[in-house]
Design an enzyme around this catalytic site. Sequence first.
Site, PDB file in Angstrom:
ATOM      1  N   CYS A   1       0.817  -1.216   0.000  1.00 52.81           N
ATOM      2  CA  CYS A   1       0.000   0.000   0.000  1.00 52.81           C
ATOM      3  C   CYS A   1       0.853   1.271   0.000  1.00 52.81           C
ATOM      4  O   CYS A   1       0.565   2.231  -0.737  1.00 52.81           O
ATOM      5  CB  CYS A   1      -0.960   0.004   1.184  1.00 52.81           C
ATOM      6  SG  CYS A   1      -0.201  -0.380   2.770  1.00 52.81           S
TER       7      CYS A   1
ATOM      8  N   SER B   1      -5.248   0.635   9.972  1.00 51.63           N
ATOM      9  CA  SER B   1      -6.031  -0.282   9.134  1.00 51.63           C
ATOM     10  C   SER B   1      -5.141  -1.139   8.253  1.00 51.63           C
ATOM     11  O   SER B   1      -5.575  -2.176   7.751  1.00 51.63           O
ATOM     12  CB  SER B   1      -7.020   0.496   8.264  1.00 51.63           C
ATOM     13  OG  SER B   1      -6.349   1.461   7.477  1.00 51.63           O
ATOM     14  N   GLY B   2      -3.871  -0.724   8.085  1.00 49.63           N
ATOM     15  CA  GLY B   2      -2.922  -1.551   7.340  1.00 49.63           C
ATOM     16  C   GLY B   2      -2.670  -2.893   8.002  1.00 49.63           C
ATOM     17  O   GLY B   2      -2.186  -3.826   7.355  1.00 49.63           O
TER      18      GLY B   2
ATOM     19  N   HIS C   1      -2.793   6.449   4.615  1.00 47.86           N
ATOM     20  CA  HIS C   1      -1.353   6.530   4.824  1.00 47.86           C
ATOM     21  C   HIS C   1      -0.836   7.867   4.297  1.00 47.86           C
ATOM     22  O   HIS C   1      -1.271   8.338   3.236  1.00 47.86           O
ATOM     23  CB  HIS C   1      -0.625   5.408   4.072  1.00 47.86           C
ATOM     24  CG  HIS C   1      -0.796   4.049   4.666  1.00 47.86           C
ATOM     25  ND1 HIS C   1      -1.508   3.813   5.822  1.00 47.86           N
ATOM     26  CD2 HIS C   1      -0.321   2.838   4.252  1.00 47.86           C
ATOM     27  CE1 HIS C   1      -1.466   2.511   6.098  1.00 47.86           C
ATOM     28  NE2 HIS C   1      -0.753   1.906   5.159  1.00 47.86           N
TER      29      HIS C   1
END
Length: 343
Positions: A136, A166-167, A248
């Site tokens: 990501c 959330s990663g 991010h």
Amino acid sequence: MDKKYNVAVVGATGNVGREILQILEERDFPVENLYCLASEKSKGKKLEFKQREIIVESLDDFDFTKAHIGLFSPGSEVSSKFAPIASSKGCIVIDNTSYFRMQKDIPLIVPEVNGKELENFFNAENKNKIISNPNCSTIQMVVALRPLHDLSKIKRVVVSTYQSVSGKGKSAMDELFEQTKGIYVNKPIEKNNFTKQIAFNVIPHCDDFLDNGNTKEEQKMIDETKKIIDDKIEISATCVRVPVFIGHSESVNIEFESSVSIEQVKEALENFPGISVIDYRKDEGYVTPVEIAGDDKVYVSRIRKDESKNNSLNMWIVSDNLRKGAALNTIQIAETIIEKNLI
């Protein structure tokens, strides 16, 4: 009538899997039959797609000859086992885990950046039909780097990331929520997903440490960017987990081979697909994660010369890690395959 395809979503009950289902619906992806697959413990769960319920099936029992496209996000160990099985059955696999990314015969694709590689891959008649989705943090950075590398060759990149919880999945998001709530009532801090308290804190540690001192996340950004754009680019990365739920952010310093103006940089970024430049030198003239949750674009702000070094600049990049950083890019790869008649 436009052709439709049988699509299997592997890891359908996870954060990214659910996001994939939502984006398939939003973009009206040409789905004929949808198969939601997960572990045996999730079998029988119900997920919604286009106002109908889809019953989750066990991945262990699924026959991949029924699927044209497999969108995988079940974790590296599961993908390592089932992606080759699916591919051997004629299913085109787009894998969102880290397992296949650096394998030489597997393309690592961000459609806006290197989508043309898909044609070479399929035209070579590879028996293997696995395509990998980058990390990501890598995705949002290479989207911004590509038009700049075309403008003037990039020599070196130094990036520091500010990565949302959330990663690491839903349980990590729950941990941030519970810790934050608990601090206000003097409840003891429980750490399960992170090495230190994440609420009201930042942790310079994403994934496991390697022998060279980098974490796996940092090494991914280095290796994947070289594979996607140019293996001659020198890259230094520091990846940090921050108490943000979604989105991010990255502070990126870029050194070019030749001089480029800020005006040239902005024009190149603004004309590149998937990028939005929001860069005003005043209060609120930049983008933060709160504003971009649920958005498909990569946002670039704080573009300015690095006056400490020739031919260098700084910029700030923000994107929704669950969408462009994962689910959306996966679906865009599938859309590109369909658009180019490669399936």
